[in-house]
Design a protein around this motif. Sequence first.
Motif, mmCIF file in Angstrom:
data_model
loop_
_atom_site.group_PDB
_atom_site.id
_atom_site.type_symbol
_atom_site.label_atom_id
_atom_site.label_comp_id
_atom_site.label_asym_id
_atom_site.label_seq_id
_atom_site.Cartn_x
_atom_site.Cartn_y
_atom_site.Cartn_z
ATOM 1 N N GLY A 3 0.826 -1.208 0.000
ATOM 2 C CA GLY A 3 0.000 0.000 0.000
ATOM 3 C C GLY A 3 0.859 1.256 0.000
ATOM 4 N N LYS A 4 1.956 1.223 0.776
ATOM 5 C CA LYS A 4 2.843 2.388 0.798
ATOM 6 C C LYS A 4 3.498 2.601 -0.567
ATOM 7 N N GLN A 5 3.936 1.521 -1.204
ATOM 8 C CA GLN A 5 4.533 1.644 -2.535
ATOM 9 C C GLN A 5 3.530 2.200 -3.538
ATOM 10 N N ALA A 6 2.310 1.737 -3.466
ATOM 11 C CA ALA A 6 1.282 2.245 -4.388
ATOM 12 C C ALA A 6 1.062 3.733 -4.154
ATOM 13 N N ASP A 7 1.005 4.150 -2.894
ATOM 14 C CA ASP A 7 0.828 5.567 -2.583
ATOM 15 C C ASP A 7 2.017 6.380 -3.107
ATOM 16 N N LYS A 8 3.210 5.823 -2.985
ATOM 17 C CA LYS A 8 4.401 6.535 -3.457
ATOM 18 C C LYS A 8 4.364 6.728 -4.975
ATOM 19 N N ILE A 9 3.999 5.650 -5.689
ATOM 20 C CA ILE A 9 3.911 5.754 -7.168
ATOM 21 C C ILE A 9 2.831 6.737 -7.569
ATOM 22 N N ILE A 10 1.701 6.690 -6.900
ATOM 23 C CA ILE A 10 0.604 7.625 -7.226
ATOM 24 C C ILE A 10 1.059 9.048 -7.008
ATOM 25 N N ALA A 11 1.826 9.294 -5.934
ATOM 26 C CA ALA A 11 2.305 10.649 -5.673
ATOM 27 C C ALA A 11 3.268 11.103 -6.772
ATOM 28 N N GLN A 12 4.163 10.220 -7.238
ATOM 29 C CA GLN A 12 5.098 10.575 -8.304
ATOM 30 C C GLN A 12 4.358 10.870 -9.616
ATOM 31 N N LEU A 13 3.354 10.040 -9.936
ATOM 32 C CA LEU A 13 2.607 10.264 -11.181
ATOM 33 C C LEU A 13 1.813 11.563 -11.119
ATOM 34 N N ARG A 14 1.347 11.942 -9.949
ATOM 35 C CA ARG A 14 0.617 13.205 -9.836
ATOM 36 C C ARG A 14 1.550 14.389 -10.056
ATOM 37 N N ASN A 70 2.387 15.995 -24.937
ATOM 38 C CA ASN A 70 2.544 14.538 -25.006
ATOM 39 C C ASN A 70 1.298 13.880 -24.411
ATOM 40 N N PRO A 71 0.212 13.930 -25.133
ATOM 41 C CA PRO A 71 -1.037 13.383 -24.592
ATOM 42 C C PRO A 71 -0.967 11.864 -24.368
ATOM 43 N N GLU A 72 -0.201 11.138 -25.150
ATOM 44 C CA GLU A 72 -0.126 9.686 -24.986
ATOM 45 C C GLU A 72 0.498 9.319 -23.638
ATOM 46 N N GLN A 73 1.560 10.035 -23.288
ATOM 47 C CA GLN A 73 2.222 9.757 -22.008
ATOM 48 C C GLN A 73 1.298 10.071 -20.820
ATOM 49 N N GLN A 74 0.547 11.155 -20.970
ATOM 50 C CA GLN A 74 -0.387 11.518 -19.902
ATOM 51 C C GLN A 74 -1.466 10.444 -19.719
ATOM 52 N N LYS A 75 -1.912 9.860 -20.839
ATOM 53 C CA LYS A 75 -2.907 8.796 -20.736
ATOM 54 C C LYS A 75 -2.310 7.564 -20.058
ATOM 55 N N ALA A 76 -1.068 7.249 -20.386
ATOM 56 C CA ALA A 76 -0.413 6.092 -19.756
ATOM 57 C C ALA A 76 -0.244 6.326 -18.267
ATOM 58 N N ASN A 77 0.145 7.576 -17.903
ATOM 59 C CA ASN A 77 0.278 7.873 -16.466
ATOM 60 C C ASN A 77 -1.051 7.737 -15.717
ATOM 61 N N ALA A 78 -2.131 8.181 -16.349
ATOM 62 C CA ALA A 78 -3.450 8.092 -15.713
ATOM 63 C C ALA A 78 -3.855 6.630 -15.508
ATOM 64 N N ALA A 79 -3.563 5.799 -16.529
ATOM 65 C CA ALA A 79 -3.887 4.378 -16.386
ATOM 66 C C ALA A 79 -3.072 3.739 -15.258
ATOM 67 N N GLN A 80 -1.769 4.144 -15.162
ATOM 68 C CA GLN A 80 -0.921 3.611 -14.099
ATOM 69 C C GLN A 80 -1.430 4.035 -12.727
ATOM 70 N N MET A 81 -1.890 5.306 -12.608
ATOM 71 C CA MET A 81 -2.446 5.773 -11.335
ATOM 72 C C MET A 81 -3.703 4.973 -10.960
ATOM 73 N N ALA A 82 -4.509 4.647 -11.939
ATOM 74 C CA ALA A 82 -5.716 3.873 -11.647
ATOM 75 C C ALA A 82 -5.354 2.479 -11.141
ATOM 76 N N ARG A 83 -4.353 1.855 -11.785
ATOM 77 C CA ARG A 83 -3.944 0.527 -11.320
ATOM 78 C C ARG A 83 -3.362 0.589 -9.900
ATOM 79 N N MET A 84 -2.549 1.630 -9.622
ATOM 80 C CA MET A 84 -1.986 1.760 -8.285
ATOM 81 C C MET A 84 -3.078 2.014 -7.245
ATOM 82 N N GLY A 85 -4.112 2.732 -7.650
ATOM 83 C CA GLY A 85 -5.228 2.946 -6.730
ATOM 84 C C GLY A 85 -5.932 1.640 -6.394
#
Length: 469
Positions: free
Chosen positions: A85-96, A108-123
């Motif tokens: 859970g802590k690692q997921a919170d850390k990744i979410i904070a970095q992506l934000r 770079n809209p493609e990268q932003q979409k990938a980051n959003a998908a990664q944040m959803a998975r970490m959530g």
Amino acid sequence: MFHALGKFLRWVFDKFAFAGAVVGLGIVAGALWLFLKDNVDFDAWWRGEMREFTHRRDHTKAALADTLREMDRISVEISAEQERGKQADKIIAQLRELESTWDRVVGNPEQQKANAAQMARMGEVRIAATKKVAALKEEFTRKTWTRDGLELALDKANAALAAVEARQSRAMHYLERAWERLRFWVVVTLAVYFLGPTAGKLALYYGLAPMVMRGRPVRLEEGLAQMPEIAASAVSAELALRPGERLRVKEKFLQASDEGGQKQTRLLLDWRIPFTCAATGLVELVELGGPRDAGELRVTLTHHEPYGELSVVTLGEGAALVLRPSFLVGVVVADGGKFSIRRRWQLFRWQSWVTLQFRFFEFSGPCRLIVVGRRGVRAERLDQRVGDAIPARRANQDATIGFTPNLEYRPTRAETFWGYYRGANPLFDDLFVGRGVFLCQQVSTDGETAKARRFWGGLWGGAMKVFGV
């Protein structure tokens, strides 16, 4: 004061010593009964008990060890999930921190979409980790309860095993078994022993006695034509027998008589009441009298015990006296040798059932009765009172000898509970109401020499009192 305190302390010591002795003997008797009832070999039974309790203890220890291992595993999993859970919170904070409106629209809209998908998975990972931690903590709590229960069971198993190990003595083993089986009854017995007499006397004094006092009194005659004449009591009584009169008396009371009197043995005082005469000692009497043509014959009667005194009760024509034959020593009958004895049964009265006296003997004149009383015979006369009030007088029930049948006779409660509780006074006194006479002993208590016989004598005395003797 110190004497009274010493008596009280001695009474308390005797009471507890007797209770302890009874309880001890009861447990020993129970242990002996269990020993005789058992057909198994004690050593074999002891080894079997040791094996069984050892197996229970080992099984409990193994279960406890498994539970502790499970708790350690759950603790490790909880730590791992919390780390996820802590690692997921850390990744979410970095992506934000990498979020940019410019990159999302132009750069770079493609990268932003990938980051959003990664944040959803970490959530989702964080939510799953949080749920898993909550489930593991709940499971850990249940294991904690299991551990506590197993530790308690292990303590009990160790205590039971120690108890079995201590039962290597057969005597202690059977004593403990007897105590386990009898301890409830021991407590009940001690409660009854210490509290039962007090509770019973309270119930009798405040419950039964007031009801009995409200009952209808015994009154055998409405009135008498003549009252008895009672002579003062003394150690000796001297009688003058007129020509034709006959004296029937217990032989041991006859001390001296004039020469020339005619003596013979009379088997019973009165053949109409043979069982009463036998029960009260009015058997094998001496019958003494002179010829009709002779003068007066003088006879001296005396009591053979130092504390007894005699009194002569003269019943003229129309006079009567209700008397317990136990106090009768002899009777002087007129010419013809007959006198009247009426048996008066009282079966359907409270008083009869409480005092256990269902029959009264009424002696009618003309005759003279010789009665005996401890320390003397006292005549209580109930005469007219000031204001025409009906006279009433109470007497100790153990002292009553007789009374005139025109009096109302009923039991009345002892004046104080403490006197009744200590045994200084019976539960009921005799209450006489009306205008008449009643006789009582000067002293109603037994001597010290009679206390050892009081229990057995009470059984016979109670049976005699039922029949009014």
